[in-house]
Motif scaffolding. Structure first.
Motif, PDB file in Angstrom:
ATOM      1  N   LEU A 177       0.848  -1.187   0.000  1.00  0.00           N
ATOM      2  CA  LEU A 177       0.000   0.000   0.000  1.00  0.00           C
ATOM      3  C   LEU A 177       0.888   1.243   0.000  1.00  0.00           C
ATOM      4  CD1 LEU A 177      -2.738  -1.094   2.562  1.00  0.00           C
ATOM      5  CD2 LEU A 177      -2.787  -1.249   0.065  1.00  0.00           C
ATOM      6  N   ARG A 178       1.016   1.865  -1.151  1.00  0.00           N
ATOM      7  CA  ARG A 178       1.796   3.089  -1.278  1.00  0.00           C
ATOM      8  C   ARG A 178       0.821   4.263  -1.186  1.00  0.00           C
ATOM      9  NH1 ARG A 178       5.675   3.829  -6.326  1.00  0.00           N
ATOM     10  NH2 ARG A 178       3.766   3.195  -7.411  1.00  0.00           N
ATOM     11  N   ASP A 179       0.866   4.971  -0.054  1.00  0.00           N
ATOM     12  CA  ASP A 179      -0.086   6.059   0.201  1.00  0.00           C
ATOM     13  C   ASP A 179      -1.523   5.568   0.074  1.00  0.00           C
ATOM     14  OD1 ASP A 179       2.027   7.886   0.569  1.00  0.00           O
ATOM     15  OD2 ASP A 179       2.122   8.299  -1.588  1.00  0.00           O
ATOM     16  N   GLY A 180      -1.751   4.329   0.517  1.00  0.00           N
ATOM     17  CA  GLY A 180      -3.097   3.765   0.491  1.00  0.00           C
ATOM     18  C   GLY A 180      -3.514   3.178  -0.838  1.00  0.00           C
ATOM     19  N   ILE A 181      -2.649   3.232  -1.858  1.00  0.00           N
ATOM     20  CA  ILE A 181      -2.967   2.723  -3.196  1.00  0.00           C
ATOM     21  C   ILE A 181      -2.293   1.367  -3.380  1.00  0.00           C
ATOM     22  CG2 ILE A 181      -2.809   3.163  -5.667  1.00  0.00           C
ATOM     23  CD1 ILE A 181      -4.623   5.078  -4.129  1.00  0.00           C
ATOM     24  N   PRO A 182      -3.010   0.318  -3.823  1.00  0.00           N
ATOM     25  CA  PRO A 182      -2.401  -1.007  -3.987  1.00  0.00           C
ATOM     26  C   PRO A 182      -1.376  -1.034  -5.116  1.00  0.00           C
ATOM     27  CG  PRO A 182      -4.815  -1.137  -3.979  1.00  0.00           C
ATOM     28  CD  PRO A 182      -4.452   0.304  -4.128  1.00  0.00           C
ATOM     29  N   VAL A 183      -0.235  -1.636  -4.825  1.00  0.00           N
ATOM     30  CA  VAL A 183       0.811  -1.876  -5.818  1.00  0.00           C
ATOM     31  C   VAL A 183       1.138  -3.366  -5.786  1.00  0.00           C
ATOM     32  CG1 VAL A 183       3.170  -1.370  -6.544  1.00  0.00           C
ATOM     33  CG2 VAL A 183       1.784   0.430  -5.509  1.00  0.00           C
ATOM     34  N   LEU A 184       1.030  -4.035  -6.914  1.00  0.00           N
ATOM     35  CA  LEU A 184       1.329  -5.460  -7.002  1.00  0.00           C
ATOM     36  C   LEU A 184       2.827  -5.668  -7.126  1.00  0.00           C
ATOM     37  CD1 LEU A 184      -1.448  -6.588  -9.547  1.00  0.00           C
ATOM     38  CD2 LEU A 184      -1.562  -6.555  -7.047  1.00  0.00           C
ATOM     39  N   ILE A 185       3.352  -6.650  -6.401  1.00  0.00           N
ATOM     40  CA  ILE A 185       4.766  -6.996  -6.504  1.00  0.00           C
ATOM     41  C   ILE A 185       4.895  -8.490  -6.777  1.00  0.00           C
ATOM     42  CG2 ILE A 185       5.514  -5.109  -5.007  1.00  0.00           C
ATOM     43  CD1 ILE A 185       5.802  -7.169  -2.747  1.00  0.00           C
ATOM     44  N   ASP A 186       6.119  -8.926  -7.023  1.00  0.00           N
ATOM     45  CA  ASP A 186       6.453 -10.328  -7.279  1.00  0.00           C
ATOM     46  C   ASP A 186       5.711 -10.870  -8.504  1.00  0.00           C
ATOM     47  OD1 ASP A 186       7.423 -12.860  -7.244  1.00  0.00           O
ATOM     48  OD2 ASP A 186       6.712 -13.382  -5.240  1.00  0.00           O
ATOM     49  N   PHE A 187       6.282 -10.565  -9.673  1.00  0.00           N
ATOM     50  CA  PHE A 187       5.694 -11.013 -10.932  1.00  0.00           C
ATOM     51  C   PHE A 187       6.378 -12.279 -11.452  1.00  0.00           C
ATOM     52  CE2 PHE A 187       3.892  -6.898 -10.593  1.00  0.00           C
ATOM     53  CZ  PHE A 187       2.768  -6.873 -11.397  1.00  0.00           C
ATOM     54  N   THR A 188       6.955 -13.068 -10.537  1.00  0.00           N
ATOM     55  CA  THR A 188       7.613 -14.312 -10.939  1.00  0.00           C
ATOM     56  C   THR A 188       6.650 -15.266 -11.623  1.00  0.00           C
ATOM     57  OG1 THR A 188       9.071 -14.073  -9.022  1.00  0.00           O
ATOM     58  CG2 THR A 188       9.048 -16.213 -10.119  1.00  0.00           C
ATOM     59  N   SER A 189       5.415 -15.328 -11.125  1.00  0.00           N
ATOM     60  CA  SER A 189       4.427 -16.266 -11.669  1.00  0.00           C
ATOM     61  C   SER A 189       3.547 -15.639 -12.744  1.00  0.00           C
ATOM     62  CB  SER A 189       3.540 -16.801 -10.538  1.00  0.00           C
ATOM     63  OG  SER A 189       4.315 -17.431  -9.543  1.00  0.00           O
ATOM     64  N   ALA A 190       3.765 -14.370 -13.052  1.00  0.00           N
ATOM     65  CA  ALA A 190       2.910 -13.684 -14.023  1.00  0.00           C
ATOM     66  C   ALA A 190       3.091 -14.270 -15.420  1.00  0.00           C
ATOM     67  CB  ALA A 190       3.223 -12.195 -14.042  1.00  0.00           C
ATOM     68  N   VAL A 191       2.037 -14.200 -16.195  1.00  0.00           N
ATOM     69  CA  VAL A 191       2.080 -14.707 -17.567  1.00  0.00           C
ATOM     70  C   VAL A 191       1.455 -13.684 -18.495  1.00  0.00           C
ATOM     71  CG1 VAL A 191       2.037 -17.140 -16.941  1.00  0.00           C
ATOM     72  CG2 VAL A 191      -0.111 -15.935 -17.289  1.00  0.00           C
ATOM     73  N   ARG A 192       1.925 -13.667 -19.701  1.00  0.00           N
ATOM     74  CA  ARG A 192       1.360 -12.840 -20.756  1.00  0.00           C
ATOM     75  C   ARG A 192       0.246 -13.624 -21.419  1.00  0.00           C
ATOM     76  NH1 ARG A 192       0.807  -7.610 -22.584  1.00  0.00           N
ATOM     77  NH2 ARG A 192       0.890  -7.492 -24.857  1.00  0.00           N
ATOM     78  N   LEU A 193      -0.960 -13.079 -21.444  1.00  0.00           N
ATOM     79  CA  LEU A 193      -2.102 -13.782 -22.011  1.00  0.00           C
ATOM     80  C   LEU A 193      -2.013 -13.740 -23.528  1.00  0.00           C
ATOM     81  CD1 LEU A 193      -4.869 -12.393 -19.635  1.00  0.00           C
ATOM     82  CD2 LEU A 193      -3.635 -14.556 -19.458  1.00  0.00           C
ATOM     83  N   PRO A 194      -2.075 -14.879 -24.183  1.00  0.00           N
ATOM     84  CA  PRO A 194      -1.856 -14.931 -25.632  1.00  0.00           C
ATOM     85  C   PRO A 194      -3.058 -14.444 -26.424  1.00  0.00           C
ATOM     86  CG  PRO A 194      -2.395 -17.108 -24.816  1.00  0.00           C
ATOM     87  CD  PRO A 194      -2.302 -16.209 -23.602  1.00  0.00           C
ATOM     88  N   ARG A 195      -2.787 -14.000 -27.632  1.00  0.00           N
ATOM     89  CA  ARG A 195      -3.848 -13.647 -28.595  1.00  0.00           C
ATOM     90  C   ARG A 195      -3.876 -14.710 -29.695  1.00  0.00           C
ATOM     91  NH1 ARG A 195      -5.825  -8.337 -28.556  1.00  0.00           N
ATOM     92  NH2 ARG A 195      -4.748  -6.864 -27.211  1.00  0.00           N
ATOM     93  N   LEU A 196      -4.208 -15.895 -29.332  1.00  0.00           N
ATOM     94  CA  LEU A 196      -4.198 -17.006 -30.273  1.00  0.00           C
ATOM     95  C   LEU A 196      -5.567 -17.671 -30.298  1.00  0.00           C
ATOM     96  CD1 LEU A 196      -0.766 -18.614 -29.284  1.00  0.00           C
ATOM     97  CD2 LEU A 196      -1.220 -17.167 -31.272  1.00  0.00           C
ATOM     98  N   PRO A 197      -5.951 -18.235 -31.428  1.00  0.00           N
ATOM     99  CA  PRO A 197      -7.223 -18.951 -31.493  1.00  0.00           C
ATOM    100  C   PRO A 197      -7.236 -20.117 -30.498  1.00  0.00           C
ATOM    101  CG  PRO A 197      -6.328 -18.574 -33.699  1.00  0.00           C
ATOM    102  CD  PRO A 197      -5.248 -18.199 -32.737  1.00  0.00           C
ATOM    103  N   GLY A 198      -8.360 -20.276 -29.840  1.00  0.00           N
ATOM    104  CA  GLY A 198      -8.514 -21.392 -28.921  1.00  0.00           C
ATOM    105  C   GLY A 198      -7.971 -21.160 -27.530  1.00  0.00           C
ATOM    106  N   THR A 199      -7.480 -19.934 -27.230  1.00  0.00           N
ATOM    107  CA  THR A 199      -6.904 -19.666 -25.908  1.00  0.00           C
ATOM    108  C   THR A 199      -7.859 -18.914 -24.991  1.00  0.00           C
ATOM    109  OG1 THR A 199      -5.898 -17.593 -26.672  1.00  0.00           O
ATOM    110  CG2 THR A 199      -4.573 -19.606 -26.856  1.00  0.00           C
ATOM    111  N   ALA A 200      -9.076 -18.672 -25.436  1.00  0.00           N
ATOM    112  CA  ALA A 200     -10.021 -17.893 -24.631  1.00  0.00           C
ATOM    113  C   ALA A 200     -10.293 -18.571 -23.290  1.00  0.00           C
ATOM    114  CB  ALA A 200     -11.323 -17.696 -25.398  1.00  0.00           C
ATOM    115  N   GLY A 201     -10.389 -19.910 -23.294  1.00  0.00           N
ATOM    116  CA  GLY A 201     -10.649 -20.625 -22.051  1.00  0.00           C
ATOM    117  C   GLY A 201      -9.514 -20.478 -21.056  1.00  0.00           C
ATOM    118  N   VAL A 202      -8.273 -20.537 -21.539  1.00  0.00           N
ATOM    119  CA  VAL A 202      -7.108 -20.374 -20.665  1.00  0.00           C
ATOM    120  C   VAL A 202      -7.066 -18.962 -20.094  1.00  0.00           C
ATOM    121  CG1 VAL A 202      -4.593 -20.399 -20.577  1.00  0.00           C
ATOM    122  CG2 VAL A 202      -5.810 -22.122 -21.908  1.00  0.00           C
TER     123      VAL A 202
END
Length: 258
Positions: A177-202
């Motif tokens: 909480l930076r001045d009461g505003i949420p800041v997300l940290i630790d992007f080790t598990s983050a993923v880039r969501l693909p723009r590919l056919p058939g990936t909408a469910g994922v």
């Protein structure tokens, strides 16, 4: 994303950004002048080895990084350091984790709710912006501020999804909480969501995963009741419960060295 935007009716425009006072402002955030994509190699030299009081996280378990405060070119930074694995087979994976998190943070350059990537100080260490403020899990909060903070957090998660990214590890210790505003940290598990056919469910599954954990923070950390629609989002199938139980009770403790 009808399900997401209907969770909080007042958040009907997920393109809004939050200013320092917690109010929504429209438009696109312009990156700060100091924000730049870090080089793949070292862009500076750490001033010294960290002292015991500088550590934010000690490496416990497999492929865990040391996280500590240090100085780089005169500024205070957070260093995520996997150099304990140098010379071992795990160094290949650690090197990939550093590159990957660097890429994720670079994609979020200029966004208020993520730290700025500063430099890859070695193949096994990444320096990031230091975000002052308490972790959400440790913060002493006024109960009167809980509803607004919960709305901000869900909006932040939705903004991340609009940038076609999922965090995959939303919890109290990964929100500052930076001045009461949420800041997300630790992007080790983050993923880039693909723009590919058939990936909408994922993509839908990953977004629901982030929102589900945001609602857990609302319920358990902030102590707020869930609305019926939110409670349904937290419900899981029996098969998913079995998989998560196996992960939490058997696999994850071994990876953490327990």
């Amino acid at each position: 994303m009808r399900l997401q935007t209907s969770l909080i009716p007042s958040l009907h425009k997920a393109t809004h950004e939050l200013d320092a006072s917690g109010r929504a402002t429209t438009g696109t955030v312009t990156p700060k002048a100091s924000v730049a994509t870090p080089d793949a190699d070292t862009a500076g030299t750490l001033s010294r080895e960290p002292a015991a009081e500088d550590f934010l996280q000690r490496a416990k378990g497999f492929l865990k990084a040391e996280v500590y405060l240090t100085h780089l070119d005169g500024q205070t930074v957070v260093c995520k350091d996997y150099r304990r694995y140098a010379g071992t087979p795990a160094a290949l994976v650690a090197r990939w984790l550093v590159r990957r998190e660097l890429k994720m943070l670079s994609r979020l350059a200029g966004w208020t709710h993520a730290p700025r990537a500063i430099a890859r100080v070695s193949p096994l260490a990444l320096a990031m912006e230091y975000i002052p403020g308490p972790l959400l899990s440790d913060a002493q909060l006024d109960p009167a501020t809980h509803p607004g903070l919960c709305q901000q957090l869900i909006l932040v998660v939705q903004q991340l999804h609009q940038r076609r990214m999922a965090h995959n590890d939303i919890r109290g210790s990964n929100v500052i909480l930076r001045d009461g505003i949420p800041v997300l940290i630790d992007f080790t598990s983050a993923v880039r969501l693909p723009r590919l056919p058939g990936t909408a469910g994922v993509m839908r599954m990953m977004r629901r995963f982030d929102l589900r954990h945001s609602l857990k923070l609302k319920q358990r950390t902030l102590g707020l009741p869930l609305r019926p629609r939110e409670a349904r989002l937290l419900m899981r199938s029996g098969r998913l419960n079995q998989v998560l139980r196996l992960w939490k009770k058997r696999i994850l403790p071994r990876l953490k060295g327990r």
